[in-house]
Motif scaffolding. Structure first.
Motif, PDB file in Angstrom:
ATOM      1  N   CYS A  55       9.602  13.748  -8.137  1.00  0.00           N
ATOM      2  CA  CYS A  55      10.071  13.629  -6.753  1.00  0.00           C
ATOM      3  C   CYS A  55       9.119  14.302  -5.761  1.00  0.00           C
ATOM      4  N   ALA A  56       8.016  14.896  -6.241  1.00  0.00           N
ATOM      5  CA  ALA A  56       7.059  15.526  -5.329  1.00  0.00           C
ATOM      6  C   ALA A  56       6.483  14.466  -4.392  1.00  0.00           C
ATOM      7  N   LYS A  57       6.155  14.865  -3.177  1.00  0.00           N
ATOM      8  CA  LYS A  57       5.666  13.934  -2.169  1.00  0.00           C
ATOM      9  C   LYS A  57       4.328  13.335  -2.582  1.00  0.00           C
ATOM     10  N   VAL A  58       4.282  12.022  -2.655  1.00  0.00           N
ATOM     11  CA  VAL A  58       3.046  11.305  -2.956  1.00  0.00           C
ATOM     12  C   VAL A  58       2.388  10.957  -1.633  1.00  0.00           C
ATOM     13  N   ARG A  59       1.187  11.440  -1.435  1.00  0.00           N
ATOM     14  CA  ARG A  59       0.469  11.220  -0.179  1.00  0.00           C
ATOM     15  C   ARG A  59      -0.320   9.916  -0.286  1.00  0.00           C
ATOM     16  N   LYS A  60      -0.005   8.968   0.598  1.00  0.00           N
ATOM     17  CA  LYS A  60      -0.635   7.646   0.556  1.00  0.00           C
ATOM     18  C   LYS A  60      -1.521   7.364   1.765  1.00  0.00           C
ATOM     19  N   ASN A  61      -1.621   8.305   2.692  1.00  0.00           N
ATOM     20  CA  ASN A  61      -2.438   8.132   3.896  1.00  0.00           C
ATOM     21  C   ASN A  61      -3.314   9.358   4.099  1.00  0.00           C
ATOM     22  N   ASP A  62      -4.459   9.149   4.713  1.00  0.00           N
ATOM     23  CA  ASP A  62      -5.239  10.293   5.172  1.00  0.00           C
ATOM     24  C   ASP A  62      -6.005   9.926   6.429  1.00  0.00           C
ATOM     25  N   LEU A  63      -6.351  10.945   7.169  1.00  0.00           N
ATOM     26  CA  LEU A  63      -7.133  10.834   8.385  1.00  0.00           C
ATOM     27  C   LEU A  63      -8.299  11.801   8.230  1.00  0.00           C
ATOM     28  N   LYS A  64      -9.537  11.266   8.293  1.00  0.00           N
ATOM     29  CA  LYS A  64     -10.723  12.077   8.017  1.00  0.00           C
ATOM     30  C   LYS A  64     -11.700  12.013   9.185  1.00  0.00           C
ATOM     31  N   PRO A  94      -8.875   8.912 -11.401  1.00  0.00           N
ATOM     32  CA  PRO A  94      -7.988   9.644 -10.488  1.00  0.00           C
ATOM     33  C   PRO A  94      -7.989  11.144 -10.748  1.00  0.00           C
ATOM     34  N   MET A  95      -7.692  11.890  -9.703  1.00  0.00           N
ATOM     35  CA  MET A  95      -7.513  13.334  -9.808  1.00  0.00           C
ATOM     36  C   MET A  95      -6.032  13.549 -10.129  1.00  0.00           C
ATOM     37  N   LYS A  96      -5.732  13.800 -11.395  1.00  0.00           N
ATOM     38  CA  LYS A  96      -4.344  13.854 -11.872  1.00  0.00           C
ATOM     39  C   LYS A  96      -3.523  14.931 -11.171  1.00  0.00           C
ATOM     40  N   SER A  97      -4.115  16.060 -10.886  1.00  0.00           N
ATOM     41  CA  SER A  97      -3.361  17.165 -10.301  1.00  0.00           C
ATOM     42  C   SER A  97      -2.966  16.916  -8.849  1.00  0.00           C
ATOM     43  N   ALA A  98      -3.538  15.892  -8.208  1.00  0.00           N
ATOM     44  CA  ALA A  98      -3.278  15.660  -6.789  1.00  0.00           C
ATOM     45  C   ALA A  98      -1.986  14.896  -6.528  1.00  0.00           C
ATOM     46  N   ASN A  99      -1.465  14.173  -7.527  1.00  0.00           N
ATOM     47  CA  ASN A  99      -0.266  13.355  -7.342  1.00  0.00           C
ATOM     48  C   ASN A  99      -0.443  12.396  -6.159  1.00  0.00           C
ATOM     49  N   SER A 100      -1.638  11.762  -6.086  1.00  0.00           N
ATOM     50  CA  SER A 100      -1.935  10.836  -5.000  1.00  0.00           C
ATOM     51  C   SER A 100      -2.971   9.820  -5.471  1.00  0.00           C
ATOM     52  N   PRO A 101      -2.817   8.544  -5.095  1.00  0.00           N
ATOM     53  CA  PRO A 101      -3.831   7.552  -5.438  1.00  0.00           C
ATOM     54  C   PRO A 101      -5.103   7.683  -4.606  1.00  0.00           C
ATOM     55  N   LEU A 102      -5.136   8.598  -3.644  1.00  0.00           N
ATOM     56  CA  LEU A 102      -6.301   8.775  -2.783  1.00  0.00           C
ATOM     57  C   LEU A 102      -7.379   9.662  -3.403  1.00  0.00           C
ATOM     58  N   ALA A 103      -7.027  10.471  -4.388  1.00  0.00           N
ATOM     59  CA  ALA A 103      -7.947  11.491  -4.895  1.00  0.00           C
ATOM     60  C   ALA A 103      -8.618  11.048  -6.189  1.00  0.00           C
ATOM     61  N   GLY A 104      -9.898  11.395  -6.322  1.00  0.00           N
ATOM     62  CA  GLY A 104     -10.652  11.130  -7.540  1.00  0.00           C
ATOM     63  C   GLY A 104     -11.979  10.455  -7.252  1.00  0.00           C
ATOM     64  N   PHE A 105     -12.654  10.013  -8.339  1.00  0.00           N
ATOM     65  CA  PHE A 105     -13.941   9.329  -8.252  1.00  0.00           C
ATOM     66  C   PHE A 105     -13.696   7.861  -7.908  1.00  0.00           C
ATOM     67  N   TYR A 106     -14.430   7.329  -6.924  1.00  0.00           N
ATOM     68  CA  TYR A 106     -14.189   5.958  -6.468  1.00  0.00           C
ATOM     69  C   TYR A 106     -15.485   5.185  -6.247  1.00  0.00           C
TER      70      TYR A 106
END
Length: 191
Positions: A17-26, A85-97
């Motif tokens: 149930c932890a918040k999954v972050r699906k957006n970012d502003l950079k 993916p960066m497993k510890s981030a709980n987000s599809p935004l993090a990791g090698f891409y």
């Protein structure tokens, strides 16, 4: 035994149930020192895919490197695949891409007047319109809400050219070729 099972189930539900972050502003930090300001919005569309849109204002910053008085805009659009993916981030935004990125720049530029003798030399403004299709790779780190994104890429470019070989998003290497190169880093917030 039943109490222990309920406790384990409650803990696994809490982590899911932890918040999954699906957006970012950079924001591209170094762009200010090269004469432009760039803001990127990214949105995840699944467990390993996202899209980015970058808008930039050329002239909002100070060009320490080339000393050009540039005015114009840039647009970048990319579709990203998160390969590791960066497993510890709980987000599809993090990791090698990896991502293909389409870049379009349109600006006027002229060398800045020297401060010591401003009336000694006159410079006529020039115009640049250029586009590039870049194949990029990078790593995006996500720590709670903080985003750090580092990337590099190459690809073909075409357009009117530029005397200074700087397009506020890429450079041509070698200078008179069609091969574009980009690299940089951005910081931002995920939500």
């Amino acid at each position: 035994m039943l109490v222990q099972l309920c406790f384990v189930q409650a803990q696994s539900d809490a982590s899911s149930c932890a918040k999954v972050r699906k957006n970012d502003l950079k924001f591209t930090i170094l762009s200010i020192g090269s004469g432009s300001s760039r803001l990127t919005y990214e949105r995840a569309f699944g467990s390993n895919m996202s899209a980015e849109l970058t808008l930039g204002m050329i002239g909002w910053g100070y060009d320490f490197l080339h000393h050009l008085d540039s005015k114009g805009f840039l647009i970048k659009a990319a579709y990203k695949w998160n390969l590791i993916p960066m497993k510890s981030a709980n987000s599809p935004l993090a990791g090698f891409y990896v991502k293909p990125e389409l870049v379009f720049v349109n600006f006027d530029y002229a060398p800045m007047q020297p401060k010591t003798k401003p009336q000694q030399t006159t410079y006529s403004p020039k115009h640049t319109t250029h586009a590039a299709l870049l194949a990029e790779c990078g790593y995006q780190l996500l720590l709670k809400w903080f985003v750090f994104d580092v990337y590099c890429g190459v690809g073909p470019a075409l357009g009117t050219g530029n005397d200074e070989n700087y397009y506020h998003s890429f450079m041509l290497l070698p200078r008179d070729s069609w091969a574009a190169f980009t690299a940089g880093f951005r910081v931002g917030v995920a939500f």
